[in-house]
Design a protein around this motif. Structure first.
Motif, PDB file in Angstrom:
ATOM      1  N   ALA A   1      -8.504  -6.099  -0.137  1.00  0.00           N
ATOM      2  CA  ALA A   1     -10.032  -5.931  -1.141  1.00  0.00           C
ATOM      3  C   ALA A   1      -9.731  -6.078  -2.434  1.00  0.00           C
ATOM      4  O   ALA A   1     -10.181  -6.596  -3.079  1.00  0.00           O
ATOM      5  CB  ALA A   1     -10.752  -5.542   0.460  1.00  0.00           C
ATOM      6  N   ARG A   2      -9.155  -4.710  -2.569  1.00  0.00           N
ATOM      7  CA  ARG A   2      -9.330  -4.023  -3.820  1.00  0.00           C
ATOM      8  C   ARG A   2      -8.090  -4.465  -4.569  1.00  0.00           C
ATOM      9  O   ARG A   2      -8.367  -5.204  -5.674  1.00  0.00           O
ATOM     10  CB  ARG A   2      -8.645  -2.555  -3.822  1.00  0.00           C
ATOM     11  CG  ARG A   2      -9.411  -1.307  -3.293  1.00  0.00           C
ATOM     12  CD  ARG A   2      -9.395  -0.151  -3.595  1.00  0.00           C
ATOM     13  NE  ARG A   2      -8.134  -0.114  -3.324  1.00  0.00           N
ATOM     14  CZ  ARG A   2      -8.121   0.946  -2.075  1.00  0.00           C
ATOM     15  NH1 ARG A   2      -9.218   0.972  -0.779  1.00  0.00           N
ATOM     16  NH2 ARG A   2      -6.693   1.270  -1.136  1.00  0.00           N
TER      17      ARG A   2
ATOM     18  N   ASP B   1      -6.333   1.540   6.117  1.00  0.00           N
ATOM     19  CA  ASP B   1      -5.835   1.544   5.478  1.00  0.00           C
ATOM     20  C   ASP B   1      -5.666   0.526   4.669  1.00  0.00           C
ATOM     21  O   ASP B   1      -6.218   0.089   3.588  1.00  0.00           O
ATOM     22  CB  ASP B   1      -4.388   1.978   6.101  1.00  0.00           C
ATOM     23  CG  ASP B   1      -4.530   3.287   6.163  1.00  0.00           C
ATOM     24  OD1 ASP B   1      -5.247   3.981   5.790  1.00  0.00           O
ATOM     25  OD2 ASP B   1      -3.779   3.186   6.822  1.00  0.00           O
TER      26      ASP B   1
ATOM     27  N   ARG C   1       1.031  -0.963  -0.018  1.00  0.00           N
ATOM     28  CA  ARG C   1       0.147  -0.109  -0.252  1.00  0.00           C
ATOM     29  C   ARG C   1       0.789   1.126  -0.026  1.00  0.00           C
ATOM     30  O   ARG C   1       0.529   2.504  -0.858  1.00  0.00           O
ATOM     31  CB  ARG C   1      -0.875   0.339   1.177  1.00  0.00           C
ATOM     32  CG  ARG C   1      -1.883   0.507   0.810  1.00  0.00           C
ATOM     33  CD  ARG C   1      -2.586   1.348   2.073  1.00  0.00           C
ATOM     34  NE  ARG C   1      -1.535   1.159   3.865  1.00  0.00           N
ATOM     35  CZ  ARG C   1      -1.011   2.610   4.201  1.00  0.00           C
ATOM     36  NH1 ARG C   1      -0.953   3.696   3.452  1.00  0.00           N
ATOM     37  NH2 ARG C   1      -0.172   1.984   5.635  1.00  0.00           N
TER      38      ARG C   1
ATOM     39  N   PRO D   1      -9.046  -2.504   3.133  1.00  0.00           N
ATOM     40  CA  PRO D   1      -9.473  -1.909   2.234  1.00  0.00           C
ATOM     41  C   PRO D   1      -8.639  -1.836   1.250  1.00  0.00           C
ATOM     42  O   PRO D   1      -8.781  -2.423   0.060  1.00  0.00           O
ATOM     43  CB  PRO D   1     -10.093  -0.414   2.545  1.00  0.00           C
ATOM     44  CG  PRO D   1     -10.102   0.273   3.692  1.00  0.00           C
ATOM     45  CD  PRO D   1      -9.275  -1.245   4.146  1.00  0.00           C
TER      46      PRO D   1
END
Length: 262
Positions: free
Chosen positions: A251-252, A245, A56, A248
Motif C-alpha cells: 500500500a505504501r 508485513d 520489503r 502495508p
C-alpha cells in the motif's frame, strides 16, 4: 538504498526503479533470448525476480540490496510492482516470474543443448520436477538435482558438498529454489565456480514444476491475488508475512508511486 549497479540489458531501455529496486523492463521472451545469447558467448549471470516481500526485505537491509545489485537481470515477480511502475508512468511490459521462467528457460535449454541443474526443495521434489520438465521437453539434459539439508549453507562442509556436486557436472542453467535471501546468498557463493552458467533464484518454482505445490489459477495471477491463494494453502506460515508485513508495504509503495507521478 540504491538500485542494481549492473546496468540495463542492451536494448531493454533504462531500468525502472520501484520501491527502491531497479528492475529490467523485459518480457519473459526477451529474458530467454538474452540468456541464450549470453550462453552462446560464454557469459553467465544471475537472475533475481523480486516480489513485494523481497522488496520489503531489501528496503531494510543494505546487505540484501547488494545481493540484488550484483545480479545481471532483475525482473518484476509481482503485479503490485507492475502497477506501481505503471502509476509512475514508467511501465514494465509484464510480470516475469521464476515459476514461468523454469519452463521457458528449460524449453530453450532443450533446443540449444544447455544442461540444467535443479537445486532445492524437499527430498525427491527436484527429481519430480526434472521428470516433468523432460516429459515436456524430451531433449532436455538434466545434469543433476540436489536437495541439500536445512541449514547446509551455514557450514563450510555443507556448502562445499553442494559446490562439488555442481561443479562436477558443469550445468549451464541452474535453478535454485531455496527462498529469498538464502538462494541469492548461495548463488553468490557458487557463481565464481561456474562463470559461464546462468543461475535463477526461483523460490517455489521447483515445487510448482514438480506438481507438489499448486499454483494459483491464471486469473488470480493476473489480478495480483496469487498471494491470497497461497495464504489459503499455508495460513500458519504465511499469514503474518502477507497480512502484517507485505500488504502495508505494498500500500505504501503504491501511494509513493502516485506521489512520484504527481
Amino acid at each position: 538504498m540504491t538500485g542494481c549497479s549492473a546496468g540495463p540489458v542492451t536494448g531493454s531501455g533504462e531500468r525502472v526503479v520501484v520501491a527502491g529496486v531497479a528492475i529490467d523492463p523485459l518480457t519473459e521472451n526477451q529474458v530467454v533470448q538474452h540468456v541464450v545469447r549470453a550462453l552462446a558467448a560464454g557469459r553467465g549471470g544471475h537472475i533475481v525476480t523480486p516480489n513485494v516481500d523481497i522488496c520489503r526485505q531489501v528496503a531494510g537491509s543494505a546487505r540484501l540490496a547488494r545481493l540484488l545489485a550484483e545480479a545481471e537481470l532483475v525482473l518484476a515477480d509481482g503485479m503490485p510492482l507492475v502497477w506501481a511502475a505503471r502509476i509512475q508512468r514508467r511501465p514494465l511490459p509484464e510480470r516475469v516470474t521464476g515459476a514461468d521462467l523454469i519452463w521457458s528457460l528449460s524449453k530453450a535449454a532443450a533446443r540449444h543443448g544447455h544442461p540444467i541443474y535443479l537445486l532445492g526443495g524437499p527430498p525427491g521434489i527436484a527429481e519430480q520436477a526434472a521428470g516433468q520438465l523432460t516429459a515436456l521437453h524430451p531433449r532436455l539434459k538434466v545434469a543433476g538435482v540436489d536437495a541439500p539439508p536445512y541449514g547446509f549453507e551455514r557450514s563450510e562442509e555443507g556448502l562445499a558438498r553442494v559446490r562439488e556436486a555442481l561443479v562436477a557436472v558443469k550445468p549451464e542453467l541452474v535453478f535454485v529454489g531455496l527462498g529469498f535471501p538464502k538462494q541469492e546468498q548461495v548463488i553468490a557463493n557458487l557463481r565464481g565456480d561456474l562463470p559461464g552458467a546462468w543461475f535463477l533464484g526461483c523460490g517455489s518454482a521447483i515445487a510448482f514444476a514438480a506438481g507438489a505445490t499448486a499454483r494459483a489459477p491464471e486469473w488470480m495471477q493476473e489480478t495480483g491475488l496469487e498471494w491470497l491463494f497461497r495464504l489459503g494453502g499455508e495460513p500458519g506460515r504465511l499469514a503474518r508475512r502477507y497480512l502484517l508485513d507485505d500488504l502495508p508495504f505494498a500500500a505504501r509503495m503504491l501511494v509513493r508511486a502516485a506521489l512520484a507521478r504527481r
